[in-house]
Scaffold this active site. Structure first.
Site, PDB file in Angstrom:
ATOM      1  N   PHE A  15      -8.439   5.018   4.684  1.00 39.46           N
ATOM      2  CA  PHE A  15      -7.282   4.257   5.166  1.00 39.46           C
ATOM      3  C   PHE A  15      -6.448   5.010   6.195  1.00 39.46           C
ATOM      4  O   PHE A  15      -5.425   4.503   6.654  1.00 39.46           O
ATOM      5  CB  PHE A  15      -6.402   3.840   3.982  1.00 39.46           C
ATOM      6  CG  PHE A  15      -5.902   5.002   3.146  1.00 39.46           C
ATOM      7  CD1 PHE A  15      -4.787   5.726   3.526  1.00 39.46           C
ATOM      8  CD2 PHE A  15      -6.556   5.357   1.976  1.00 39.46           C
ATOM      9  CE1 PHE A  15      -4.325   6.791   2.770  1.00 39.46           C
ATOM     10  CE2 PHE A  15      -6.101   6.430   1.204  1.00 39.46           C
ATOM     11  CZ  PHE A  15      -4.983   7.141   1.607  1.00 39.46           C
ATOM     12  N   ARG A  58       8.604  -1.019  -4.665  1.00 37.39           N
ATOM     13  CA  ARG A  58       7.400  -1.657  -4.117  1.00 37.39           C
ATOM     14  C   ARG A  58       7.160  -3.023  -4.762  1.00 37.39           C
ATOM     15  O   ARG A  58       6.719  -3.961  -4.084  1.00 37.39           O
ATOM     16  CB  ARG A  58       6.206  -0.723  -4.267  1.00 37.39           C
ATOM     17  CG  ARG A  58       6.245   0.395  -3.199  1.00 37.39           C
ATOM     18  CD  ARG A  58       5.288   1.489  -3.500  1.00 37.39           C
ATOM     19  NE  ARG A  58       5.100   2.385  -2.362  1.00 37.39           N
ATOM     20  CZ  ARG A  58       4.468   3.552  -2.445  1.00 37.39           C
ATOM     21  NH1 ARG A  58       3.969   3.957  -3.600  1.00 37.39           N
ATOM     22  NH2 ARG A  58       4.327   4.312  -1.374  1.00 37.39           N
ATOM     23  N   TYR A  94       0.970  12.859   7.961  1.00 28.43           N
ATOM     24  CA  TYR A  94      -0.017  12.441   6.955  1.00 28.43           C
ATOM     25  C   TYR A  94      -1.319  13.249   7.044  1.00 28.43           C
ATOM     26  O   TYR A  94      -2.375  12.760   6.638  1.00 28.43           O
ATOM     27  CB  TYR A  94      -0.313  10.948   7.098  1.00 28.43           C
ATOM     28  CG  TYR A  94       0.745  10.044   6.500  1.00 28.43           C
ATOM     29  CD1 TYR A  94       0.947  10.006   5.115  1.00 28.43           C
ATOM     30  CD2 TYR A  94       1.523   9.219   7.299  1.00 28.43           C
ATOM     31  CE1 TYR A  94       1.902   9.166   4.557  1.00 28.43           C
ATOM     32  CE2 TYR A  94       2.489   8.371   6.737  1.00 28.43           C
ATOM     33  CZ  TYR A  94       2.662   8.359   5.359  1.00 28.43           C
ATOM     34  OH  TYR A  94       3.597   7.519   4.802  1.00 28.43           O
ATOM     35  N   GLU A 104       8.130  17.966   3.899  1.00 30.27           N
ATOM     36  CA  GLU A 104       8.433  16.668   4.512  1.00 30.27           C
ATOM     37  C   GLU A 104       9.909  16.542   4.898  1.00 30.27           C
ATOM     38  O   GLU A 104      10.224  15.951   5.940  1.00 30.27           O
ATOM     39  CB  GLU A 104       8.017  15.550   3.554  1.00 30.27           C
ATOM     40  CG  GLU A 104       6.497  15.496   3.382  1.00 30.27           C
ATOM     41  CD  GLU A 104       6.038  14.403   2.433  1.00 30.27           C
ATOM     42  OE1 GLU A 104       6.878  13.650   1.895  1.00 30.27           O
ATOM     43  OE2 GLU A 104       4.806  14.300   2.229  1.00 30.27           O
ATOM     44  N   HIS A 133       7.828   5.333   1.473  1.00 31.80           N
ATOM     45  CA  HIS A 133       7.098   6.573   1.171  1.00 31.80           C
ATOM     46  C   HIS A 133       7.980   7.436   0.289  1.00 31.80           C
ATOM     47  O   HIS A 133       9.204   7.424   0.437  1.00 31.80           O
ATOM     48  CB  HIS A 133       6.799   7.330   2.479  1.00 31.80           C
ATOM     49  CG  HIS A 133       6.360   8.743   2.243  1.00 31.80           C
ATOM     50  ND1 HIS A 133       5.052   9.082   2.034  1.00 31.80           N
ATOM     51  CD2 HIS A 133       7.075   9.912   2.165  1.00 31.80           C
ATOM     52  CE1 HIS A 133       4.959  10.400   1.837  1.00 31.80           C
ATOM     53  NE2 HIS A 133       6.174  10.920   1.919  1.00 31.80           N
ATOM     54  N   LYS A 169       9.605   2.230   5.352  1.00 33.40           N
ATOM     55  CA  LYS A 169       8.490   2.051   6.281  1.00 33.40           C
ATOM     56  C   LYS A 169       8.713   0.854   7.223  1.00 33.40           C
ATOM     57  O   LYS A 169       9.571   0.012   6.968  1.00 33.40           O
ATOM     58  CB  LYS A 169       7.196   1.882   5.483  1.00 33.40           C
ATOM     59  CG  LYS A 169       6.762   3.156   4.739  1.00 33.40           C
ATOM     60  CD  LYS A 169       5.402   2.961   4.086  1.00 33.40           C
ATOM     61  CE  LYS A 169       4.911   4.232   3.414  1.00 33.40           C
ATOM     62  NZ  LYS A 169       3.555   4.057   2.828  1.00 33.40           N
ATOM     63  N   ASN A 179       3.612  -0.992   2.257  1.00 37.19           N
ATOM     64  CA  ASN A 179       4.225  -0.908   0.936  1.00 37.19           C
ATOM     65  C   ASN A 179       5.655  -0.375   0.940  1.00 37.19           C
ATOM     66  O   ASN A 179       6.111   0.216  -0.030  1.00 37.19           O
ATOM     67  CB  ASN A 179       3.327  -0.129  -0.022  1.00 37.19           C
ATOM     68  CG  ASN A 179       3.061   1.274   0.446  1.00 37.19           C
ATOM     69  OD1 ASN A 179       3.544   1.688   1.495  1.00 37.19           O
ATOM     70  ND2 ASN A 179       2.304   2.035  -0.339  1.00 37.19           N
ATOM     71  N   ARG A 196       9.427   9.003  -7.305  1.00 35.40           N
ATOM     72  CA  ARG A 196       8.094   8.419  -7.529  1.00 35.40           C
ATOM     73  C   ARG A 196       8.170   7.284  -8.553  1.00 35.40           C
ATOM     74  O   ARG A 196       7.518   6.240  -8.395  1.00 35.40           O
ATOM     75  CB  ARG A 196       7.098   9.493  -7.994  1.00 35.40           C
ATOM     76  CG  ARG A 196       6.771  10.561  -6.973  1.00 35.40           C
ATOM     77  CD  ARG A 196       6.107  10.063  -5.729  1.00 35.40           C
ATOM     78  NE  ARG A 196       4.845   9.388  -5.972  1.00 35.40           N
ATOM     79  CZ  ARG A 196       4.012   8.981  -5.014  1.00 35.40           C
ATOM     80  NH1 ARG A 196       4.310   9.183  -3.725  1.00 35.40           N
ATOM     81  NH2 ARG A 196       2.902   8.371  -5.305  1.00 35.40           N
TER      82      ARG A 196
END
Ligand code: GDP
Length: 145
Positions: A59, A104, A51, A128, A117, A11, A114, A87
């Site tokens: 958010f 993270r 998203y 994605e 993704h 990110k 963070n 994950r």
């Protein structure tokens, strides 16, 4: 187990703070093989489409603002059981709650900024990965199509 693909995105916060290389190295250490990657500056429309599942969440506006604030690096990552493993490797959404040694925990600033993704299901991973990369790019055929 057969190799599968998932999508990671380094990110804008991590790109801006010079963490791109160390995060990609961390992912490779965790057994992921990058199959395609591209530095992109998302438009608001692109970030909103990516998203779309979060539209309506409190958010959402901040998320689109943040993801368009600078370049990011989508990476198609391959390994066995890629979605679940990535994950685990990235850790909880909020770095304060992320397990020690996760991306993270090591590299993120806050719940919004963070660092990375990761697709949250096999179905979303397919969508994605295809959002950013063609079949040819995933096969390493860039420039030959
Ligand atoms: P993830 O799957 O762990 O990335 O988390 P979610 O799917 O719940 O949220 C998607 C992204 O929205 C997160 O990675 C954050 O960048 C952002 N986000 C989630 N919750 C918050 C929040 O409470 N505040 C802000 N500013 N951003 C958030």
């Amino acid at each position: 187990m057969a190799a599968t693909l998932t999508l990671g995105i380094i990110k804008p916060d991590a790109i801006a703070s010079g963490k791109t290389g160390v995060i990609v190295a961390h992912l490779q250490q965790a057994g992921f093989v990058p199959r395609a990657a591209r530095m992109v500056r998302l438009s608001r429309a692109e970030a909103g489409a990516f998203y779309a599942v979060h539209r309506g969440r409190p958010f959402y506006a901040d998320l689109v603002e943040f993801m368009t604030s600078g370049p990011c690096l989508p990476v198609a990552l391959e390994r066995d059981d890629a979605v679940a493993h990535l994950r685990t490797v990235i850790g909880a959404t909020d770095p304060a709650e992320a397990a020690p040694g996760t991306v993270r925990k090591l590299f993120a600033e806050s719940k919004g900024k963070n660092a990375i993704h990761a697709s949250d299901s096999v179905e979303n991973a397919a969508r994605e990965v295809a959002f950013f990369f063609t079949e040819g790019e995933l096969a390493g055929l860039w420039g030959r199509e």
